[in-house]
Design an enzyme around this catalytic site. Structure first.
Site: not given
Length: 241
Positions: A54-55
């Protein structure tokens, strides 16, 4: 921005992705920096994406240098033969302090981009272990045996202990020193408290597999400074009591 490369051979490159950096280019805005884009610019060759983070999650991502290596490692991931370990902060103190969460995960039909525990979902397995616990927070390690989107985040939220700063599955609140320190006062020239951590408190710290030649590859990335700062302050506050 320069990526920290922690491992490289003829087949793979494993990097330590900082938080808030995309794993791969954004389909709607290719101008946004990504780990793959930065790495390709550095090594002057295309690389193959094996898995993603995930970012806002920091930590280890493996890239393959050629198609054969990509097929091999992707196969290991599908067979659950890759060790993927994470660490981070959660709200509260999970009980028992170690265990396995086996709850199927599926996309949330009412909220695109969000996942949920659902009977019709795909089998999902997460092992967890509490490393240290305080009154409001715990430092936890995880090993995931399946690779579902947001797996750790969904599983921890489902047992009532979401990841700190998780705006989708938790309260999204930043980690503030004032929340744990009695008689906290801002400095004379400070108008607003600066959070110790304001992103998802999750870090991929170990990646482990056996390559085609039968050699074990084990790479570790230490906890990043923002999570370390929170753990340090939690320890200091407890020691004063």
């Amino acid at each position: 921005m320069k990526l920290e490369r922690l491992f490289e051979d003829d087949d793979y490159i494993i990097v330590n992705k900082p938080a808030r950096l995309l794993s791969i280019p954004d389909r709607y805005d290719p101008s946004l920096p990504s780990a793959r884009g930065l790495l390709e610019a550095e090594v002057k060759q295309p690389v193959f994406v094996v898995h993603r983070l995930d970012r806002e999650t920091s930590g280890l991502i493996a890239f393959a240098k050629h198609e054969q290596a990509h097929r091999f490692l992707s196969g290991l991931l599908e067979q659950h033969e890759v060790g993927k370990f994470y660490a981070g902060l959660v709200l509260g103190s999970p009980q028992p302090d170690s265990g396995r969460i086996e709850l199927p995960i599926a996309p949330n039909p009412a909220q695109p981009g969000k996942m949920m525990v659902a009977k019709q979902g795909k089998p999902s397995v997460t092992d967890y272990k509490v490393v240290e616990s305080w009154s409001l927070f715990s430092l936890v390690q995880w090993q995931i045996h399946t690779g579902r989107s947001h797996q750790i985040r969904v599983h921890m939220s489902s047992i009532g202990h979401p990841i700190v700063c998780d705006s989708i599955y938790g309260d999204g609140k930043p980690f503030l020193l004032s929340a744990i320190k009695r008689n906290f006062n801002l400095g004379k020239h400070t108008e607003e408290e600066r959070p110790l951590l304001s992103r998802l408190a999750l870090h991929a710290y170990r990646f482990q597999f056996v390559n085609e030649a039968g050699k074990e590859i084990l790479v570790e990335a230490p906890l990043p400074k923002d999570i370390v700062a929170c753990v340090s302050q939690l320890g200091k506050v407890r020691s004063r009591r």
